[in-house]
Design a protein around this motif. Structure first.
Motif, mmCIF file in Angstrom:
data_model
loop_
_atom_site.group_PDB
_atom_site.id
_atom_site.type_symbol
_atom_site.label_atom_id
_atom_site.label_comp_id
_atom_site.label_asym_id
_atom_site.label_seq_id
_atom_site.Cartn_x
_atom_site.Cartn_y
_atom_site.Cartn_z
ATOM 1 N N ILE A 110 38.228 49.544 28.988
ATOM 2 C CA ILE A 110 37.363 48.558 29.641
ATOM 3 C C ILE A 110 37.274 48.989 31.091
ATOM 4 C CG2 ILE A 110 37.131 46.154 30.377
ATOM 5 C CD1 ILE A 110 38.702 45.342 27.897
ATOM 6 N N ARG A 111 36.056 49.003 31.644
ATOM 7 C CA ARG A 111 35.909 49.389 33.040
ATOM 8 C C ARG A 111 34.865 48.497 33.726
ATOM 9 N NH1 ARG A 111 34.311 53.046 29.996
ATOM 10 N NH2 ARG A 111 32.137 53.524 29.722
ATOM 11 N N ILE A 112 35.155 48.168 34.947
ATOM 12 C CA ILE A 112 34.246 47.376 35.771
ATOM 13 C C ILE A 112 33.172 48.327 36.292
ATOM 14 C CG2 ILE A 112 34.020 45.897 37.804
ATOM 15 C CD1 ILE A 112 35.767 44.729 35.523
ATOM 16 N N THR A 113 31.906 47.947 36.129
ATOM 17 C CA THR A 113 30.812 48.812 36.549
ATOM 18 C C THR A 113 30.102 48.309 37.799
ATOM 19 O OG1 THR A 113 29.320 47.679 35.020
ATOM 20 C CG2 THR A 113 30.396 49.709 34.234
ATOM 21 N N GLU A 114 30.122 46.980 38.010
ATOM 22 C CA GLU A 114 29.462 46.441 39.196
ATOM 23 C C GLU A 114 29.979 45.041 39.505
ATOM 24 O OE1 GLU A 114 25.268 46.271 38.403
ATOM 25 O OE2 GLU A 114 25.562 45.232 36.519
ATOM 26 N N VAL A 115 29.926 44.702 40.773
ATOM 27 C CA VAL A 115 30.315 43.375 41.232
ATOM 28 C C VAL A 115 29.250 42.917 42.220
ATOM 29 C CG1 VAL A 115 32.041 42.004 42.462
ATOM 30 C CG2 VAL A 115 32.785 43.858 40.963
ATOM 31 N N HIS A 116 28.672 41.750 41.951
ATOM 32 C CA HIS A 116 27.686 41.153 42.855
ATOM 33 C C HIS A 116 28.232 39.812 43.322
ATOM 34 C CE1 HIS A 116 24.617 44.118 41.933
ATOM 35 N NE2 HIS A 116 24.910 43.964 40.656
ATOM 36 N N LEU A 117 28.262 39.623 44.632
ATOM 37 C CA LEU A 117 28.775 38.392 45.210
ATOM 38 C C LEU A 117 27.669 37.650 45.948
ATOM 39 C CD1 LEU A 117 32.084 39.623 46.863
ATOM 40 C CD2 LEU A 117 31.823 38.532 44.657
ATOM 41 N N ASP A 118 27.711 36.328 45.860
ATOM 42 C CA ASP A 118 26.934 35.490 46.757
ATOM 43 C C ASP A 118 27.856 34.374 47.224
ATOM 44 O OD1 ASP A 118 26.900 33.371 44.851
ATOM 45 O OD2 ASP A 118 24.998 34.020 44.013
ATOM 46 N N SER A 119 27.339 33.374 47.877
ATOM 47 C CA SER A 119 28.205 32.345 48.448
ATOM 48 C C SER A 119 28.830 31.437 47.393
ATOM 49 C CB SER A 119 27.430 31.507 49.458
ATOM 50 O OG SER A 119 26.311 30.912 48.825
ATOM 51 N N ASN A 120 28.278 31.422 46.158
ATOM 52 C CA ASN A 120 28.779 30.523 45.114
ATOM 53 C C ASN A 120 29.404 31.200 43.906
ATOM 54 O OD1 ASN A 120 27.835 28.177 46.462
ATOM 55 N ND2 ASN A 120 25.772 28.649 45.756
ATOM 56 N N HIS A 121 29.089 32.485 43.678
ATOM 57 C CA HIS A 121 29.507 33.150 42.435
ATOM 58 C C HIS A 121 29.861 34.611 42.652
ATOM 59 C CE1 HIS A 121 26.826 29.863 41.071
ATOM 60 N NE2 HIS A 121 27.755 29.727 40.152
ATOM 61 N N ALA A 122 30.555 35.137 41.685
ATOM 62 C CA ALA A 122 30.750 36.580 41.541
ATOM 63 C C ALA A 122 30.280 36.927 40.139
ATOM 64 C CB ALA A 122 32.210 36.961 41.713
ATOM 65 N N VAL A 123 29.370 37.861 40.032
ATOM 66 C CA VAL A 123 28.908 38.348 38.732
ATOM 67 C C VAL A 123 29.471 39.749 38.576
ATOM 68 C CG1 VAL A 123 26.917 38.900 37.294
ATOM 69 C CG2 VAL A 123 26.798 36.965 38.899
ATOM 70 N N ILE A 124 30.297 39.915 37.535
ATOM 71 C CA ILE A 124 30.993 41.177 37.329
ATOM 72 C C ILE A 124 30.512 41.804 36.031
ATOM 73 C CG2 ILE A 124 33.259 42.233 36.988
ATOM 74 C CD1 ILE A 124 34.355 39.880 38.697
ATOM 75 N N GLY A 125 29.935 42.986 36.158
ATOM 76 C CA GLY A 125 29.489 43.737 34.995
ATOM 77 C C GLY A 125 30.579 44.689 34.562
ATOM 78 N N TYR A 126 30.760 44.825 33.261
ATOM 79 C CA TYR A 126 31.788 45.725 32.753
ATOM 80 C C TYR A 126 31.351 46.307 31.419
ATOM 81 C CZ TYR A 126 33.341 41.683 29.943
ATOM 82 O OH TYR A 126 33.409 40.618 29.062
ATOM 83 N N GLU A 127 31.996 47.399 31.049
ATOM 84 C CA GLU A 127 31.714 48.068 29.778
ATOM 85 C C GLU A 127 32.980 48.121 28.938
ATOM 86 O OE1 GLU A 127 28.167 51.064 31.239
ATOM 87 O OE2 GLU A 127 30.176 51.885 30.955
ATOM 88 N N VAL A 128 32.787 47.959 27.640
ATOM 89 C CA VAL A 128 33.881 48.054 26.676
ATOM 90 C C VAL A 128 33.571 49.232 25.765
ATOM 91 C CG1 VAL A 128 35.135 46.893 24.828
ATOM 92 C CG2 VAL A 128 34.255 45.555 26.757
ATOM 93 N N ASP A 129 34.427 50.252 25.799
ATOM 94 C CA ASP A 129 34.299 51.404 24.903
ATOM 95 C C ASP A 129 35.176 51.158 23.689
ATOM 96 O OD1 ASP A 129 32.724 52.756 26.758
ATOM 97 O OD2 ASP A 129 34.453 53.723 27.673
ATOM 98 N N PHE A 130 34.636 51.392 22.508
ATOM 99 C CA PHE A 130 35.447 51.250 21.309
ATOM 100 C C PHE A 130 35.083 52.331 20.308
ATOM 101 C CE2 PHE A 130 31.736 48.615 20.718
ATOM 102 C CZ PHE A 130 31.341 48.859 19.423
ATOM 103 N N CYS A 131 35.963 52.515 19.351
ATOM 104 C CA CYS A 131 35.710 53.515 18.320
ATOM 105 C C CYS A 131 36.046 52.943 16.954
ATOM 106 C CB CYS A 131 36.498 54.789 18.579
ATOM 107 S SG CYS A 131 38.265 54.578 18.430
ATOM 108 N N ILE A 132 35.460 53.548 15.965
ATOM 109 C CA ILE A 132 35.702 53.185 14.569
ATOM 110 C C ILE A 132 36.138 54.467 13.863
ATOM 111 C CG2 ILE A 132 34.709 52.263 12.446
ATOM 112 C CD1 ILE A 132 32.515 51.003 14.293
#
Length: 113
Positions: A48-70
């Motif tokens: 799992i890795r964090i790809t982006e973080v966007h902040l404003d005065s009320n929130h933090a929006v954090i984008g991340y990716e989950v790598d998995f295998c079968i």
């Protein structure tokens, strides 16, 4: 749902909040959806890795990716995929409040009829 409260240390400058959240994601790991079984019951999470973080005065929006295998042993094959996801935290000054990610109940066909 349990809340996860992260307070940014006073030693971190306001301009560095984004870097702090990106580097210290283990603090709010329980808020991230790291499940892969929704995709395939045999899948396993690799990273799992964090790809982006966007902040404003009320929130933090954090984008991340989950790598998995079968791993399909019978077919001698390993398939992999990546899911892009995001989590939103409520911001209160130097504090960010995440909701813990609770898995939905496992669905079953036992009671269909």
């Amino acid at each position: 749902m349990n809340a996860i409260r992260i307070e940014i240390p006073l030693s971190v400058d306001d301009l560095d909040f984004t870097d702090y959240l990106q580097s210290n994601w283990a603090l709010y790991r329980q808020a991230l959806n790291g499940r892969s079984k929704d995709h395939d019951p045999r899948s396993e999470v690799d990273t799992i890795r964090i790809t982006e973080v966007h902040l404003d005065s009320n929130h933090a929006v954090i984008g991340y990716e989950v790598d998995f295998c079968i791993r399909n042993g019978c077919q001698d094959r390993v398939d992999s995929d990546t899911h892009c996801r995001q989590v939103i935290a409520r911001r209160d000054g130097r504090c960010f409040v995440f909701q813990s990610d609770s898995p939905a109940e496992t669905r079953s066909t036992d009671e269909e009829f």
